[in-house]
Design an enzyme around this catalytic site. Sequence first.
Site, PDB file in Angstrom:
ATOM      1  N   ARG A 169       4.023  10.610 -10.970  1.00  0.00           N
ATOM      2  CA  ARG A 169       3.127  11.650 -11.508  1.00  0.00           C
ATOM      3  C   ARG A 169       3.727  13.032 -11.311  1.00  0.00           C
ATOM      4  O   ARG A 169       3.637  13.895 -12.183  1.00  0.00           O
ATOM      5  CB  ARG A 169       1.746  11.569 -10.832  1.00  0.00           C
ATOM      6  CG  ARG A 169       0.860  10.495 -11.442  1.00  0.00           C
ATOM      7  CD  ARG A 169      -0.599  10.670 -11.047  1.00  0.00           C
ATOM      8  NE  ARG A 169      -0.794  10.510  -9.615  1.00  0.00           N
ATOM      9  CZ  ARG A 169      -0.924   9.329  -9.007  1.00  0.00           C
ATOM     10  NH1 ARG A 169      -0.910   8.207  -9.721  1.00  0.00           N
ATOM     11  NH2 ARG A 169      -1.093   9.251  -7.713  1.00  0.00           N
ATOM     12  N   ALA A 195       0.815  -1.223   0.000  1.00  0.00           N
ATOM     13  CA  ALA A 195       0.000   0.000   0.000  1.00  0.00           C
ATOM     14  C   ALA A 195       0.850   1.275   0.000  1.00  0.00           C
ATOM     15  O   ALA A 195       0.737   2.120  -0.898  1.00  0.00           O
ATOM     16  CB  ALA A 195      -0.934  -0.018   1.201  1.00  0.00           C
ATOM     17  N   ALA A 196       1.712   1.416   1.003  1.00  0.00           N
ATOM     18  CA  ALA A 196       2.469   2.663   1.122  1.00  0.00           C
ATOM     19  C   ALA A 196       3.516   2.777   0.019  1.00  0.00           C
ATOM     20  O   ALA A 196       3.666   3.831  -0.601  1.00  0.00           O
ATOM     21  CB  ALA A 196       3.137   2.730   2.501  1.00  0.00           C
ATOM     22  N   CYS A 253      -6.490  -6.261   3.061  1.00  0.00           N
ATOM     23  CA  CYS A 253      -7.800  -6.110   3.703  1.00  0.00           C
ATOM     24  C   CYS A 253      -8.822  -7.084   3.109  1.00  0.00           C
ATOM     25  O   CYS A 253      -9.830  -7.399   3.745  1.00  0.00           O
ATOM     26  CB  CYS A 253      -8.304  -4.677   3.538  1.00  0.00           C
ATOM     27  SG  CYS A 253      -7.018  -3.461   3.832  1.00  0.00           S
TER      28      CYS A 253
HETATM   29  P1  FAD Z   1       2.760  -3.927   4.090  1.00  0.00           P
HETATM   30  O1  FAD Z   1       1.434  -4.269   3.499  1.00  0.00           O
HETATM   31  O2  FAD Z   1       3.244  -4.717   5.258  1.00  0.00           O
HETATM   32  O3  FAD Z   1       3.845  -4.015   2.937  1.00  0.00           O
HETATM   33  C1  FAD Z   1       5.217  -3.903   3.198  1.00  0.00           C
HETATM   34  C2  FAD Z   1       5.973  -4.680   2.150  1.00  0.00           C
HETATM   35  O4  FAD Z   1       7.373  -4.444   2.304  1.00  0.00           O
HETATM   36  C3  FAD Z   1       5.795  -6.199   2.265  1.00  0.00           C
HETATM   37  O5  FAD Z   1       5.620  -6.763   1.003  1.00  0.00           O
HETATM   38  C4  FAD Z   1       7.109  -6.640   2.887  1.00  0.00           C
HETATM   39  O6  FAD Z   1       7.406  -7.987   2.601  1.00  0.00           O
HETATM   40  C5  FAD Z   1       8.060  -5.673   2.203  1.00  0.00           C
HETATM   41  N1  FAD Z   1       9.361  -5.552   2.890  1.00  0.00           N
HETATM   42  C6  FAD Z   1       9.587  -5.456   4.222  1.00  0.00           C
HETATM   43  N2  FAD Z   1      10.913  -5.357   4.478  1.00  0.00           N
HETATM   44  C7  FAD Z   1      11.529  -5.401   3.279  1.00  0.00           C
HETATM   45  C8  FAD Z   1      12.892  -5.355   2.882  1.00  0.00           C
HETATM   46  N3  FAD Z   1      13.873  -5.243   3.774  1.00  0.00           N
HETATM   47  N4  FAD Z   1      13.199  -5.454   1.558  1.00  0.00           N
HETATM   48  C9  FAD Z   1      12.201  -5.570   0.635  1.00  0.00           C
HETATM   49  N5  FAD Z   1      10.897  -5.609   0.955  1.00  0.00           N
HETATM   50  C10 FAD Z   1      10.565  -5.530   2.256  1.00  0.00           C
HETATM   51  N6  FAD Z   1      -6.492  -1.847   6.886  1.00  0.00           N
HETATM   52  C11 FAD Z   1      -7.595  -1.052   6.728  1.00  0.00           C
HETATM   53  O7  FAD Z   1      -7.460   0.180   6.685  1.00  0.00           O
HETATM   54  N7  FAD Z   1      -8.842  -1.601   6.599  1.00  0.00           N
HETATM   55  C12 FAD Z   1      -9.046  -2.956   6.607  1.00  0.00           C
HETATM   56  O8  FAD Z   1     -10.177  -3.421   6.461  1.00  0.00           O
HETATM   57  C13 FAD Z   1      -7.920  -3.792   6.805  1.00  0.00           C
HETATM   58  N8  FAD Z   1      -8.075  -5.133   6.841  1.00  0.00           N
HETATM   59  C14 FAD Z   1      -6.972  -5.925   6.973  1.00  0.00           C
HETATM   60  C15 FAD Z   1      -7.155  -7.305   6.987  1.00  0.00           C
HETATM   61  C16 FAD Z   1      -6.072  -8.156   7.101  1.00  0.00           C
HETATM   62  C17 FAD Z   1      -6.268  -9.631   7.124  1.00  0.00           C
HETATM   63  C18 FAD Z   1      -4.749  -7.601   7.200  1.00  0.00           C
HETATM   64  C19 FAD Z   1      -3.540  -8.497   7.305  1.00  0.00           C
HETATM   65  C20 FAD Z   1      -4.568  -6.234   7.202  1.00  0.00           C
HETATM   66  C21 FAD Z   1      -5.679  -5.382   7.079  1.00  0.00           C
HETATM   67  N9  FAD Z   1      -5.529  -3.987   7.069  1.00  0.00           N
HETATM   68  C22 FAD Z   1      -6.635  -3.186   6.931  1.00  0.00           C
HETATM   69  C23 FAD Z   1      -4.199  -3.372   7.220  1.00  0.00           C
HETATM   70  C24 FAD Z   1      -3.535  -3.081   5.888  1.00  0.00           C
HETATM   71  O9  FAD Z   1      -3.482  -4.233   5.112  1.00  0.00           O
HETATM   72  C25 FAD Z   1      -2.134  -2.562   6.135  1.00  0.00           C
HETATM   73  O10 FAD Z   1      -2.242  -1.390   6.902  1.00  0.00           O
HETATM   74  C26 FAD Z   1      -1.396  -2.237   4.849  1.00  0.00           C
HETATM   75  O11 FAD Z   1      -1.132  -3.393   4.121  1.00  0.00           O
HETATM   76  C27 FAD Z   1      -0.074  -1.553   5.163  1.00  0.00           C
HETATM   77  O12 FAD Z   1       0.610  -1.306   3.994  1.00  0.00           O
HETATM   78  P2  FAD Z   1       2.168  -1.065   3.987  1.00  0.00           P
HETATM   79  O13 FAD Z   1       2.555  -0.847   2.565  1.00  0.00           O
HETATM   80  O14 FAD Z   1       2.532  -0.034   4.980  1.00  0.00           O
HETATM   81  O15 FAD Z   1       2.818  -2.410   4.556  1.00  0.00           O
END
Ligand code: FAD
Length: 443
Positions: free
Chosen positions: A23, A12-13, A44
């Site tokens: 962009r 996501a982030a 999610c």
């Molecule tokens: P992540 O999704 O954790 O992605 C980080 C990525 O970085 C991963 O692919 C990881 O493997 C990679 N990474 C880490 N370290 C390294 C490295 N050293 N080198 C290379 N890659 C690396 N949120 C909501 O707002 N509403 C919801 O309904 C909701 N439901 C959810 C249901 C479930 C079952 C789950 C698990 C989560 C839910 N969430 C929900 C939370 C939401 O999914 C997370 O907040 C979101 O995925 C965060 O995104 P992110 O990019 O910060 O981190």
Amino acid sequence: RNDRIVVIGGVAAGMSAAAKAARVKPDARITVFTNEIYISYGACGFPYFLAGEIENEAKLVARSIEQFRAQNIDVRVGHEVLKINPADKKVSVKKLGTVEEVDYDKLVIATGASPFIPPVEGVNLRNVFVLRNMGHAMELKNYISREKPKNAVIVGGGYIGLEMAEMLLKLGCKVAIVELAPQIVPNMDEDMAAILKEYLEKNGVEVFTAEKLMRIEGREAVEKVVTDKRELVSEMVLLAVGTIPNSKLAEDAGIELGIRNAIKVNTRMETSIPDIYAAGDCATVRHRLTGEDVYIPLGTTANKQGRVAGENAAGGNAEFAGVLGTGIAKVMNMEIARTGLSARELQQHGIEYVETVILARTKAGYYPGSEKIYIKLIAGKQDGKLWGAQIVGGAGAGKRIDVFAACMHLGATVDAVQDMDLAYAPPFSPVYDAILVGLTDLQ
Ligand code: FAD
């Protein structure tokens, strides 16, 4: 040229940051490294994918590697960043045993979070699962389709545990939830959580609160879950007891960490080291009502923070407005939602408040499908400032939380929003929407 943007993490982030940077600065050289194979997926949606409501995992992917490539973003899957070297502006990246040094001008850390594994015996047994990334979801999906479990124990009564309880029930499984706190959904108040607990129990879910997981027993696979009060026979366990930020990489590079060991960022998503940004579940976020840094890892925030980080990494000047801790989930036919601070949090902050809990209907009483809706509202005792709202109710109840979130985002007092012109027709609400009933009652 000062145009090399490196992003670590492709969900996501990370992907929001990369897309926004492309962009803002179309000629930037943007590379995303992720140690996973899938990118840009909606975690999610996992509970609904596991329940078979979403036909395959590809549907959870928002955009493909090729689509990002067309936007001039180079996505490298299966690449793990081992080290950040801020002095030389390089990252060390490992792919299949070889390590390469990659230069950056701006770096976005979007490494997300990992599931917390309670330190008890038996967590490494077969059929003990966590659910965080696509790999976990696929593992669980394969297990469920192959073994069709009849008994499951979910450890943790937060959003993920509850959504998974619904999923397992749908698959015909008997479900028990074990929660260490005295209530489920610990980010709501006890009185509201109790309504959901009763509903779950009526629908056959066993809910054990104030109960501690002691160990998981079995020869190779799970056979039994032992708590401090009982033993539960089970073929599978889902550990859903919270997330911990993936901040070690940043910490090792000398970047300051903040609350709950998340990477400390300001409203521009800047870390303590110049030209390094962080966003999403690995980072802190500012609470709009208290002004404090908090750790509330959610997809909605990860997307927004990612965008801000991407824009600034590309030379822009964006700020993130902060959060209210707004959250929502559905458990069978019950919706739960919250925003702002709970009564418990207000007590912890020493803020004097008044509160009310009202019971109303989601639609006109005579209209088919009208359901109960409970709303709890909390306001400042002296100034009437709206501090918090919580909702538990049937279909249509949960998203009403957005009205309260909007009011609180603008710093509203109860007086100011009492006569809001909210929409009415029988299929949507009674003539006085539950929102207005709550606000009037709080007065
Ligand atoms: P992540 O999704 O954790 O992605 C980080 C990525 O970085 C991963 O692919 C990881 O493997 C990679 N990474 C880490 N370290 C390294 C490295 N050293 N080198 C290379 N890659 C690396 N949120 C909501 O707002 N509403 C919801 O309904 C909701 N439901 C959810 C249901 C479930 C079952 C789950 C698990 C989560 C839910 N969430 C929900 C939370 C939401 O999914 C997370 O907040 C979101 O995925 C965060 O995104 P992110 O990019 O910060 O981190």
